[in-house]
Design a protein around this motif. Structure first.
Motif, PDB file in Angstrom:
ATOM      1  N   MET A   1      11.129  14.115  43.992  1.00 10.82           N
ATOM      2  CA  MET A   1      10.701  12.718  43.966  1.00 10.82           C
ATOM      3  C   MET A   1      11.276  12.020  42.741  1.00 10.82           C
ATOM      4  SD  MET A   1       6.744  13.083  42.687  1.00 10.82           S
ATOM      5  CE  MET A   1       6.479  14.559  43.682  1.00 10.82           C
ATOM      6  N   ARG A   2      11.348  10.713  42.780  1.00 10.61           N
ATOM      7  CA  ARG A   2      11.876   9.918  41.663  1.00 10.61           C
ATOM      8  C   ARG A   2      10.717   9.175  41.012  1.00 10.61           C
ATOM      9  NH1 ARG A   2      17.323   7.807  40.890  1.00 10.61           N
ATOM     10  NH2 ARG A   2      17.423   7.336  38.667  1.00 10.61           N
ATOM     11  N   VAL A   3      10.581   9.327  39.692  1.00  9.45           N
ATOM     12  CA  VAL A   3       9.447   8.778  38.942  1.00  9.45           C
ATOM     13  C   VAL A   3       9.962   7.933  37.786  1.00  9.45           C
ATOM     14  CG1 VAL A   3       7.377   9.325  37.594  1.00  9.45           C
ATOM     15  CG2 VAL A   3       8.018  10.776  39.532  1.00  9.45           C
ATOM     16  N   LEU A   4       9.322   6.790  37.570  1.00  9.22           N
ATOM     17  CA  LEU A   4       9.602   5.959  36.402  1.00  9.22           C
ATOM     18  C   LEU A   4       8.408   6.007  35.465  1.00  9.22           C
ATOM     19  CD1 LEU A   4      11.389   3.873  34.908  1.00  9.22           C
ATOM     20  CD2 LEU A   4      10.191   2.086  36.202  1.00  9.22           C
ATOM     21  N   VAL A   5       8.633   6.394  34.210  1.00  4.44           N
ATOM     22  CA  VAL A   5       7.585   6.416  33.188  1.00  4.44           C
ATOM     23  C   VAL A   5       7.762   5.174  32.313  1.00  4.44           C
ATOM     24  CG1 VAL A   5       6.613   7.652  31.211  1.00  4.44           C
ATOM     25  CG2 VAL A   5       7.476   8.931  33.187  1.00  4.44           C
ATOM     26  N   THR A  73       6.581   1.608  46.270  1.00  2.00           N
ATOM     27  CA  THR A  73       6.356   2.425  45.080  1.00  2.00           C
ATOM     28  C   THR A  73       4.871   2.434  44.727  1.00  2.00           C
ATOM     29  OG1 THR A  73       8.551   1.902  44.218  1.00  2.00           O
ATOM     30  CG2 THR A  73       6.916   2.690  42.636  1.00  2.00           C
ATOM     31  N   ARG A  74       4.351   3.618  44.440  1.00  3.21           N
ATOM     32  CA  ARG A  74       2.941   3.765  44.059  1.00  3.21           C
ATOM     33  C   ARG A  74       2.803   3.701  42.544  1.00  3.21           C
ATOM     34  NH1 ARG A  74       0.063   2.929  48.711  1.00  3.21           N
ATOM     35  NH2 ARG A  74       1.130   3.961  50.429  1.00  3.21           N
ATOM     36  N   VAL A 102       0.125  15.467  36.707  1.00  2.00           N
ATOM     37  CA  VAL A 102       1.031  16.002  37.725  1.00  2.00           C
ATOM     38  C   VAL A 102       0.390  15.935  39.105  1.00  2.00           C
ATOM     39  CG1 VAL A 102       2.225  18.072  38.550  1.00  2.00           C
ATOM     40  CG2 VAL A 102       2.270  17.493  36.122  1.00  2.00           C
ATOM     41  N   ALA A 103      -0.876  16.326  39.197  1.00  2.00           N
ATOM     42  CA  ALA A 103      -1.572  16.299  40.476  1.00  2.00           C
ATOM     43  C   ALA A 103      -1.667  14.887  41.034  1.00  2.00           C
ATOM     44  CB  ALA A 103      -2.971  16.906  40.326  1.00  2.00           C
ATOM     45  N   ARG A 104      -1.951  13.907  40.168  1.00  4.18           N
ATOM     46  CA  ARG A 104      -2.052  12.511  40.617  1.00  4.18           C
ATOM     47  C   ARG A 104      -0.689  11.999  41.089  1.00  4.18           C
ATOM     48  NH1 ARG A 104      -6.473   9.630  38.422  1.00  4.18           N
ATOM     49  NH2 ARG A 104      -8.175  11.110  38.026  1.00  4.18           N
ATOM     50  N   VAL A 105       0.364  12.329  40.353  1.00  2.00           N
ATOM     51  CA  VAL A 105       1.707  11.876  40.726  1.00  2.00           C
ATOM     52  C   VAL A 105       2.103  12.445  42.084  1.00  2.00           C
ATOM     53  CG1 VAL A 105       4.166  12.035  40.150  1.00  2.00           C
ATOM     54  CG2 VAL A 105       2.500  11.475  38.376  1.00  2.00           C
ATOM     55  N   ALA A 109       2.916  10.328  45.456  1.00  2.00           N
ATOM     56  CA  ALA A 109       4.228  10.441  46.091  1.00  2.00           C
ATOM     57  C   ALA A 109       4.090  10.741  47.577  1.00  2.00           C
ATOM     58  CB  ALA A 109       5.057  11.526  45.405  1.00  2.00           C
ATOM     59  N   ARG A 110       3.096  11.545  47.946  1.00  2.00           N
ATOM     60  CA  ARG A 110       2.875  11.831  49.365  1.00  2.00           C
ATOM     61  C   ARG A 110       2.479  10.564  50.111  1.00  2.00           C
ATOM     62  NH1 ARG A 110       0.636  16.665  47.190  1.00  2.00           N
ATOM     63  NH2 ARG A 110      -1.467  15.815  47.236  1.00  2.00           N
ATOM     64  N   ARG A 111       1.740   9.680  49.446  1.00  2.00           N
ATOM     65  CA  ARG A 111       1.343   8.421  50.079  1.00  2.00           C
ATOM     66  C   ARG A 111       2.503   7.438  50.184  1.00  2.00           C
ATOM     67  NH1 ARG A 111      -3.670   6.693  46.510  1.00  2.00           N
ATOM     68  NH2 ARG A 111      -3.344   4.726  47.656  1.00  2.00           N
TER      69      ARG A 111
END
Length: 212
Positions: A1-5, A73-74, A102-105, A109-111
Protein backbone atom coordinates in the motif's frame (compact mmCIF):
# COMPACT_ATOMS: atom_id res chain seq x y z
CA UNK A 1 0.00 0.00 0.00
CA UNK A 2 1.05 3.63 -0.46
CA UNK A 3 1.00 5.86 2.65
CA UNK A 4 1.61 9.58 3.13
CA UNK A 5 2.84 10.69 6.58
CA UNK A 6 2.13 14.37 7.34
CA UNK A 7 3.68 15.38 10.66
CA UNK A 8 5.61 18.57 11.49
CA UNK A 9 7.69 16.98 14.26
CA UNK A 10 10.40 15.63 11.99
CA UNK A 11 11.80 13.02 14.39
CA UNK A 12 8.36 11.45 14.80
CA UNK A 13 7.56 11.72 11.08
CA UNK A 14 10.78 9.97 10.05
CA UNK A 15 10.32 7.33 12.75
CA UNK A 16 6.80 6.51 11.53
CA UNK A 17 8.03 6.35 7.95
CA UNK A 18 10.89 3.99 8.81
CA UNK A 19 8.61 1.73 10.85
CA UNK A 20 5.95 1.48 8.16
CA UNK A 21 8.53 0.69 5.47
CA UNK A 22 9.68 -2.23 7.62
CA UNK A 23 6.06 -3.40 7.49
CA UNK A 24 6.29 -3.52 3.71
CA UNK A 25 4.52 -0.24 2.93
CA UNK A 26 5.61 2.44 0.44
CA UNK A 27 5.82 5.63 2.49
CA UNK A 28 6.30 9.31 1.64
CA UNK A 29 6.91 11.84 4.42
CA UNK A 30 6.19 15.59 4.45
CA UNK A 31 6.41 18.10 7.28
CA UNK A 32 3.66 20.65 6.51
CA UNK A 33 0.16 20.93 5.10
CA UNK A 34 1.14 22.73 1.90
CA UNK A 35 3.55 19.97 0.89
CA UNK A 36 0.87 17.40 1.77
CA UNK A 37 -1.62 18.95 -0.68
CA UNK A 38 1.05 18.97 -3.40
CA UNK A 39 1.71 15.25 -2.89
CA UNK A 40 -1.99 14.38 -2.76
CA UNK A 41 -2.53 16.18 -6.06
CA UNK A 42 0.23 14.17 -7.75
CA UNK A 43 0.00 10.70 -6.18
CA UNK A 44 -2.78 8.29 -5.23
CA UNK A 45 -2.40 7.21 -1.61
CA UNK A 46 -4.32 4.50 0.21
CA UNK A 47 -3.91 6.17 3.61
CA UNK A 48 -2.79 9.56 4.90
CA UNK A 49 -1.47 9.68 8.46
CA UNK A 50 -2.23 13.30 9.27
CA UNK A 51 -1.18 15.44 12.20
CA UNK A 52 -3.92 17.95 12.97
CA UNK A 53 -1.95 21.06 13.95
CA UNK A 54 0.22 21.59 10.89
CA UNK A 55 2.06 24.63 9.59
CA UNK A 56 1.00 25.91 6.17
CA UNK A 57 -2.40 24.26 5.88
CA UNK A 58 -4.25 22.90 8.94
CA UNK A 59 -5.06 19.21 9.06
CA UNK A 60 -8.81 19.92 9.17
CA UNK A 61 -8.56 21.88 5.93
CA UNK A 62 -6.73 19.01 4.24
CA UNK A 63 -9.57 16.69 5.29
CA UNK A 64 -12.16 19.07 3.89
CA UNK A 65 -10.39 19.28 0.54
CA UNK A 66 -10.10 15.50 0.29
CA UNK A 67 -13.80 15.13 1.05
CA UNK A 68 -14.74 17.84 -1.44
CA UNK A 69 -12.75 16.07 -4.15
CA UNK A 70 -14.40 12.75 -3.25
CA UNK A 71 -10.96 11.24 -2.86
CA UNK A 72 -10.85 7.55 -1.90
CA UNK A 73 -7.77 8.10 0.28
CA UNK A 74 -8.48 7.28 3.92
CA UNK A 75 -7.37 9.64 6.70
CA UNK A 76 -5.92 8.63 10.06
CA UNK A 77 -5.66 11.75 12.21
CA UNK A 78 -3.00 12.02 14.90
CA UNK A 79 -4.22 14.41 17.55
CA UNK A 80 -4.03 15.30 21.21
CA UNK A 81 -7.44 16.96 20.94
CA UNK A 82 -10.66 15.44 22.19
CA UNK A 83 -12.59 16.64 19.13
CA UNK A 84 -11.77 15.80 15.53
CA UNK A 85 -12.83 16.81 12.03
CA UNK A 86 -15.94 14.81 11.06
CA UNK A 87 -14.41 13.89 7.69
CA UNK A 88 -11.66 11.86 9.36
CA UNK A 89 -11.94 8.07 8.83
CA UNK A 90 -10.18 7.25 12.09
CA UNK A 91 -8.05 8.98 14.70
CA UNK A 92 -5.30 8.03 17.09
CA UNK A 93 -4.58 10.08 20.23
CA UNK A 94 -0.98 11.04 20.98
CA UNK A 95 1.05 9.36 22.35
CA UNK A 96 0.26 6.03 20.67
CA UNK A 97 1.70 2.52 20.38
CA UNK A 98 3.28 1.83 17.00
CA UNK A 99 1.57 -1.56 16.73
CA UNK A 100 -1.79 0.20 17.08
CA UNK A 101 -0.82 2.66 14.33
CA UNK A 102 0.05 -0.20 11.97
CA UNK A 103 -3.23 -1.97 12.70
CA UNK A 104 -5.25 1.20 12.04
CA UNK A 105 -3.40 1.89 8.77
CA UNK A 106 -3.98 -1.65 7.49
CA UNK A 107 -7.67 -1.49 8.41
CA UNK A 108 -8.10 1.83 6.59
CA UNK A 109 -6.23 0.57 3.53
CA UNK A 110 -8.66 -2.35 3.26
CA UNK A 111 -11.53 0.16 3.25
CA UNK A 112 -9.84 2.26 0.57
CA UNK A 113 -9.44 -0.65 -1.84
CA UNK A 114 -12.03 -2.90 -3.50
CA UNK A 115 -12.96 -5.78 -1.17
CA UNK A 116 -10.53 -8.70 -1.29
CA UNK A 117 -10.62 -12.05 0.50
CA UNK A 118 -8.53 -12.33 3.69
CA UNK A 119 -6.20 -14.74 1.89
CA UNK A 120 -5.18 -14.21 -1.74
CA UNK A 121 -4.60 -17.26 -3.90
CA UNK A 122 -3.85 -18.26 -7.47
CA UNK A 123 -3.07 -21.84 -8.35
CA UNK A 124 -0.84 -23.25 -5.61
CA UNK A 125 0.28 -19.80 -4.38
CA UNK A 126 -1.35 -18.28 -1.29
CA UNK A 127 -0.67 -15.02 0.51
CA UNK A 128 -2.03 -13.74 3.81
CA UNK A 129 -1.57 -9.93 3.96
CA UNK A 130 -2.52 -9.66 7.64
CA UNK A 131 -0.08 -12.31 8.83
CA UNK A 132 2.56 -11.28 6.27
CA UNK A 133 3.22 -14.80 5.01
CA UNK A 134 3.14 -16.42 1.59
CA UNK A 135 3.58 -19.99 0.39
CA UNK A 136 3.62 -22.11 -2.74
CA UNK A 137 2.41 -25.72 -2.66
CA UNK A 138 2.67 -25.57 1.13
CA UNK A 139 6.27 -24.29 1.03
CA UNK A 140 6.82 -21.06 2.97
CA UNK A 141 8.30 -18.31 0.81
CA UNK A 142 11.01 -16.15 2.36
CA UNK A 143 10.19 -12.83 0.68
CA UNK A 144 11.57 -9.35 1.24
CA UNK A 145 8.98 -6.59 1.87
CA UNK A 146 9.24 -5.44 -1.76
CA UNK A 147 8.89 -8.98 -3.14
CA UNK A 148 5.91 -9.60 -0.86
CA UNK A 149 4.25 -6.38 -2.00
CA UNK A 150 4.80 -7.21 -5.69
CA UNK A 151 3.25 -10.64 -5.22
CA UNK A 152 0.32 -9.12 -3.33
CA UNK A 153 -0.35 -6.68 -6.20
CA UNK A 154 -0.32 -9.49 -8.76
CA UNK A 155 -2.49 -11.80 -6.66
CA UNK A 156 -5.07 -9.04 -6.20
CA UNK A 157 -5.80 -9.13 -9.95
CA UNK A 158 -4.85 -12.63 -11.20
CA UNK A 159 -4.88 -12.92 -14.96
CA UNK A 160 -4.75 -9.15 -15.50
CA UNK A 161 -1.72 -7.19 -16.66
CA UNK A 162 -0.14 -4.63 -14.31
CA UNK A 163 2.34 -2.19 -15.79
CA UNK A 164 5.79 -1.67 -14.34
CA UNK A 165 4.88 1.99 -13.79
CA UNK A 166 1.88 1.06 -11.65
CA UNK A 167 3.90 -1.45 -9.65
CA UNK A 168 6.57 1.19 -9.07
CA UNK A 169 3.91 3.60 -7.76
CA UNK A 170 2.19 1.03 -5.52
CA UNK A 171 5.25 -0.70 -4.04
CA UNK A 172 8.00 1.92 -3.96
CA UNK A 173 7.98 5.44 -2.50
CA UNK A 174 9.30 8.90 -3.36
CA UNK A 175 12.91 7.73 -3.14
CA UNK A 176 12.45 5.42 -6.14
CA UNK A 177 13.97 6.49 -9.45
CA UNK A 178 11.21 6.19 -12.07
CA UNK A 179 13.84 5.36 -14.69
CA UNK A 180 15.48 2.60 -12.62
CA UNK A 181 15.19 -1.16 -13.12
CA UNK A 182 13.90 -1.69 -9.58
CA UNK A 183 10.73 -3.48 -10.68
CA UNK A 184 12.58 -5.70 -13.14
CA UNK A 185 15.26 -6.72 -10.63
CA UNK A 186 12.79 -7.34 -7.79
CA UNK A 187 10.54 -9.33 -10.14
CA UNK A 188 13.54 -11.47 -11.11
CA UNK A 189 14.20 -12.31 -7.44
CA UNK A 190 10.52 -13.01 -6.81
CA UNK A 191 10.34 -15.41 -9.75
CA UNK A 192 13.42 -17.26 -8.49
CA UNK A 193 11.87 -17.69 -5.03
CA UNK A 194 8.55 -18.86 -6.49
CA UNK A 195 10.38 -21.56 -8.43
CA UNK A 196 9.03 -23.77 -11.20
CA UNK A 197 6.81 -23.95 -13.08
CA UNK A 198 6.91 -20.19 -13.81
CA UNK A 199 3.68 -18.34 -12.97
CA UNK A 200 4.55 -14.67 -13.68
CA UNK A 201 4.39 -13.75 -17.35
CA UNK A 202 6.06 -10.70 -18.87
CA UNK A 203 3.68 -9.11 -21.37
CA UNK A 204 5.73 -7.22 -23.93
CA UNK A 205 5.37 -3.41 -23.66
CA UNK A 206 2.51 -3.85 -21.17
CA UNK A 207 3.71 -5.26 -17.84
CA UNK A 208 3.34 -8.42 -15.82
CA UNK A 209 0.58 -10.98 -15.32
CA UNK A 210 0.13 -13.76 -12.76
CA UNK A 211 -1.57 -16.94 -13.88
CA UNK A 212 -1.70 -20.63 -12.98
Amino acid sequence: MRVLVVEDFEVLARSIGTGLRREGMAVDVVLDGTAALDRLAATRYDVVILDRDLPGVHGDEICRRLAHGRCETRVLMLTASGTIEDRVDDYLPKPFAFAELVARVRALARRAAPPLPPTLACGDITLDPARRNASRAGRRLDLSPREFALLECLLAVPGLVISAEELLERVWDEAADPFSSAVKHTMHRLRAKLGDPPVIETVREAGYRLGP
